[in-house]
Design a protein around this motif. Sequence first.
Motif, PDB file in Angstrom:
ATOM      1  N   VAL A  39       0.842  -1.204   0.000  1.00  0.00           N
ATOM      2  CA  VAL A  39       0.000   0.000   0.000  1.00  0.00           C
ATOM      3  C   VAL A  39       0.878   1.256   0.000  1.00  0.00           C
ATOM      4  CG1 VAL A  39      -1.631   1.357   1.380  1.00  0.00           C
ATOM      5  CG2 VAL A  39      -1.995  -1.111   1.080  1.00  0.00           C
ATOM      6  N   ALA A  40       1.928   1.247   0.845  1.00  0.00           N
ATOM      7  CA  ALA A  40       2.815   2.414   0.932  1.00  0.00           C
ATOM      8  C   ALA A  40       3.533   2.674  -0.384  1.00  0.00           C
ATOM      9  CB  ALA A  40       3.834   2.203   2.050  1.00  0.00           C
ATOM     10  N   GLU A  41       3.914   1.603  -1.079  1.00  0.00           N
ATOM     11  CA  GLU A  41       4.647   1.738  -2.341  1.00  0.00           C
ATOM     12  C   GLU A  41       3.722   1.893  -3.535  1.00  0.00           C
ATOM     13  OE1 GLU A  41       7.235  -1.615  -2.577  1.00  0.00           O
ATOM     14  OE2 GLU A  41       8.220  -1.168  -0.654  1.00  0.00           O
ATOM     15  N   ALA A  42       2.404   1.789  -3.288  1.00  0.00           N
ATOM     16  CA  ALA A  42       1.397   1.941  -4.344  1.00  0.00           C
ATOM     17  C   ALA A  42       1.631   0.987  -5.509  1.00  0.00           C
ATOM     18  CB  ALA A  42       1.348   3.390  -4.836  1.00  0.00           C
ATOM     19  N   THR A  43       1.977  -0.264  -5.174  1.00  0.00           N
ATOM     20  CA  THR A  43       2.112  -1.277  -6.219  1.00  0.00           C
ATOM     21  C   THR A  43       0.724  -1.621  -6.766  1.00  0.00           C
ATOM     22  OG1 THR A  43       1.857  -3.155  -4.706  1.00  0.00           O
ATOM     23  CG2 THR A  43       4.087  -2.255  -4.985  1.00  0.00           C
ATOM     24  N   GLU A  44       0.697  -2.354  -7.859  1.00  0.00           N
ATOM     25  CA  GLU A  44      -0.594  -2.735  -8.449  1.00  0.00           C
ATOM     26  C   GLU A  44      -1.463  -3.477  -7.434  1.00  0.00           C
ATOM     27  OE1 GLU A  44      -2.398  -5.390 -12.167  1.00  0.00           O
ATOM     28  OE2 GLU A  44      -0.238  -5.002 -12.042  1.00  0.00           O
ATOM     29  N   LEU A  45      -0.856  -4.470  -6.766  1.00  0.00           N
ATOM     30  CA  LEU A  45      -1.598  -5.216  -5.754  1.00  0.00           C
ATOM     31  C   LEU A  45      -1.911  -4.339  -4.548  1.00  0.00           C
ATOM     32  CD1 LEU A  45       0.283  -8.657  -5.856  1.00  0.00           C
ATOM     33  CD2 LEU A  45      -2.082  -8.219  -6.564  1.00  0.00           C
ATOM     34  N   GLY A  46      -0.995  -3.444  -4.212  1.00  0.00           N
ATOM     35  CA  GLY A  46      -1.210  -2.552  -3.090  1.00  0.00           C
ATOM     36  C   GLY A  46      -2.397  -1.629  -3.297  1.00  0.00           C
ATOM     37  N   LEU A  47      -2.559  -1.110  -4.521  1.00  0.00           N
ATOM     38  CA  LEU A  47      -3.685  -0.236  -4.821  1.00  0.00           C
ATOM     39  C   LEU A  47      -5.007  -0.992  -4.734  1.00  0.00           C
ATOM     40  CD1 LEU A  47      -2.174   1.782  -7.811  1.00  0.00           C
ATOM     41  CD2 LEU A  47      -2.581   2.590  -5.469  1.00  0.00           C
ATOM     42  N   ILE A  48      -4.980  -2.248  -5.187  1.00  0.00           N
ATOM     43  CA  ILE A  48      -6.191  -3.076  -5.093  1.00  0.00           C
ATOM     44  C   ILE A  48      -6.533  -3.325  -3.629  1.00  0.00           C
ATOM     45  CG2 ILE A  48      -7.171  -5.350  -5.581  1.00  0.00           C
ATOM     46  CD1 ILE A  48      -5.399  -5.417  -8.115  1.00  0.00           C
ATOM     47  N   ALA A  49      -5.506  -3.701  -2.855  1.00  0.00           N
ATOM     48  CA  ALA A  49      -5.719  -3.978  -1.436  1.00  0.00           C
ATOM     49  C   ALA A  49      -6.199  -2.736  -0.695  1.00  0.00           C
ATOM     50  CB  ALA A  49      -4.425  -4.501  -0.811  1.00  0.00           C
ATOM     51  N   LYS A  50      -5.629  -1.571  -1.025  1.00  0.00           N
ATOM     52  CA  LYS A  50      -6.021  -0.326  -0.365  1.00  0.00           C
ATOM     53  C   LYS A  50      -7.490  -0.018  -0.608  1.00  0.00           C
ATOM     54  CE  LYS A  50      -4.877   4.602  -0.042  1.00  0.00           C
ATOM     55  NZ  LYS A  50      -4.040   5.704  -0.593  1.00  0.00           N
ATOM     56  N   ALA A  51      -7.926  -0.204  -1.855  1.00  0.00           N
ATOM     57  CA  ALA A  51      -9.334   0.058  -2.185  1.00  0.00           C
ATOM     58  C   ALA A  51     -10.258  -0.870  -1.406  1.00  0.00           C
ATOM     59  CB  ALA A  51      -9.551  -0.107  -3.688  1.00  0.00           C
ATOM     60  N   VAL A  52      -9.843  -2.129  -1.280  1.00  0.00           N
ATOM     61  CA  VAL A  52     -10.651  -3.108  -0.543  1.00  0.00           C
ATOM     62  C   VAL A  52     -10.740  -2.710   0.929  1.00  0.00           C
ATOM     63  CG1 VAL A  52     -10.737  -5.495   0.270  1.00  0.00           C
ATOM     64  CG2 VAL A  52     -10.162  -5.024  -2.108  1.00  0.00           C
ATOM     65  N   MET A  53      -9.589  -2.379   1.529  1.00  0.00           N
ATOM     66  CA  MET A  53      -9.568  -2.032   2.947  1.00  0.00           C
ATOM     67  C   MET A  53     -10.349  -0.747   3.226  1.00  0.00           C
ATOM     68  SD  MET A  53      -5.743  -3.155   4.253  1.00  0.00           S
ATOM     69  CE  MET A  53      -4.813  -2.307   2.975  1.00  0.00           C
ATOM     70  N   GLU A  54     -10.250   0.221   2.324  1.00  0.00           N
ATOM     71  CA  GLU A  54     -10.963   1.483   2.521  1.00  0.00           C
ATOM     72  C   GLU A  54     -12.473   1.309   2.417  1.00  0.00           C
ATOM     73  OE1 GLU A  54      -9.178   4.199  -0.232  1.00  0.00           O
ATOM     74  OE2 GLU A  54      -7.562   4.736   1.161  1.00  0.00           O
ATOM     75  N   SER A  55     -12.891   0.243   1.743  1.00  0.00           N
ATOM     76  CA  SER A  55     -14.328  -0.044   1.643  1.00  0.00           C
ATOM     77  C   SER A  55     -14.834  -0.801   2.865  1.00  0.00           C
ATOM     78  CB  SER A  55     -14.621  -0.855   0.379  1.00  0.00           C
ATOM     79  OG  SER A  55     -14.136  -2.190   0.505  1.00  0.00           O
ATOM     80  N   GLY A  56     -13.892  -1.126   3.770  1.00  0.00           N
ATOM     81  CA  GLY A  56     -14.272  -1.835   4.993  1.00  0.00           C
ATOM     82  C   GLY A  56     -14.280  -3.339   4.863  1.00  0.00           C
ATOM     83  N   GLU A  57     -13.824  -3.846   3.734  1.00  0.00           N
ATOM     84  CA  GLU A  57     -13.809  -5.285   3.505  1.00  0.00           C
ATOM     85  C   GLU A  57     -12.440  -5.877   3.866  1.00  0.00           C
ATOM     86  OE1 GLU A  57     -16.477  -7.054   2.504  1.00  0.00           O
ATOM     87  OE2 GLU A  57     -17.625  -5.190   2.583  1.00  0.00           O
ATOM     88  N   LEU A  58     -12.393  -7.199   3.993  1.00  0.00           N
ATOM     89  CA  LEU A  58     -11.134  -7.900   4.219  1.00  0.00           C
ATOM     90  C   LEU A  58     -10.461  -8.183   2.883  1.00  0.00           C
ATOM     91  CD1 LEU A  58     -12.188 -10.495   6.947  1.00  0.00           C
ATOM     92  CD2 LEU A  58     -10.876  -8.393   7.282  1.00  0.00           C
ATOM     93  N   VAL A  59      -9.144  -8.083   2.854  1.00  0.00           N
ATOM     94  CA  VAL A  59      -8.403  -8.402   1.634  1.00  0.00           C
ATOM     95  C   VAL A  59      -8.548  -9.891   1.353  1.00  0.00           C
ATOM     96  CG1 VAL A  59      -6.129  -8.423   0.558  1.00  0.00           C
ATOM     97  CG2 VAL A  59      -6.784  -6.527   2.052  1.00  0.00           C
ATOM     98  N   SER A  60      -8.877 -10.231   0.130  1.00  0.00           N
ATOM     99  CA  SER A  60      -9.170 -11.623  -0.221  1.00  0.00           C
ATOM    100  C   SER A  60      -7.925 -12.506  -0.167  1.00  0.00           C
ATOM    101  CB  SER A  60      -9.765 -11.697  -1.629  1.00  0.00           C
ATOM    102  OG  SER A  60      -8.773 -11.383  -2.603  1.00  0.00           O
TER     103      SER A  60
END
Length: 215
Positions: A39-60
């Motif tokens: 998330v800190a490095e804004a990698t492709e997976l990090g951006l996906i994970a950040k969006a999921v976490m910000e929506s209140g969901e658990l990262v898959s």
Amino acid sequence: MRIVMLGAPGSGKGTQAKLLQADHGVPQISTGDLLRSAVAEATELGLIAKAVMESGELVSDEIVSAMIKERFGHPDAARGFILDGYPRNLAQAEDLNAVLGELGIELDAAVLMDVSTAVLMKRLTGRRTCSRTGKLLNIYFSPPEELDACLAAGGELLQRGDDNEQAIGNRLEVYERQTAPLIAYYRKRGLLKPVAAQGAVDEIHARLRTTLGLA
């Protein structure tokens, strides 16, 4: 050395993983650290994970597995790795098995930090932080002189809000329900290596090294 560290909260798996990393130069890999870094490095997976976490969901599990696979490709993991806190359930164990198969590598062991529930409760409910020095202490296990030194310096022994018996009981219940089945999973595959995780940190580490054939 390619190992998974298993054990309930408070069993010491993170502490022992760090010691093995220092001893052998292979990375300790924690999914929490991976998520924060991505998330800190804004990698492709990090951006996906950040969006999921910000929506209140658990990262898959799929995202976590992809991060694990990516991490295994780093140069420092070429000689091995120590997985700390992953897999957490049978689905993640199967995902890990698939990732390892794709990479053509195998686990050497699944280490179980074996400790009684009574000791776990004392380790977790007894944790305190000295407000003056920031030192981590335990009212049950720390030497009395260390506890007294904090108080004599004008400090207080502070307890985390989630270190109460009810919260810890809930965490242990989740562990038993979700993570404990991994013990049977890895035992069936001949990979389980239990280590008695009671006593001083250096004593436990010596037992761990013996169990892994590193002594």
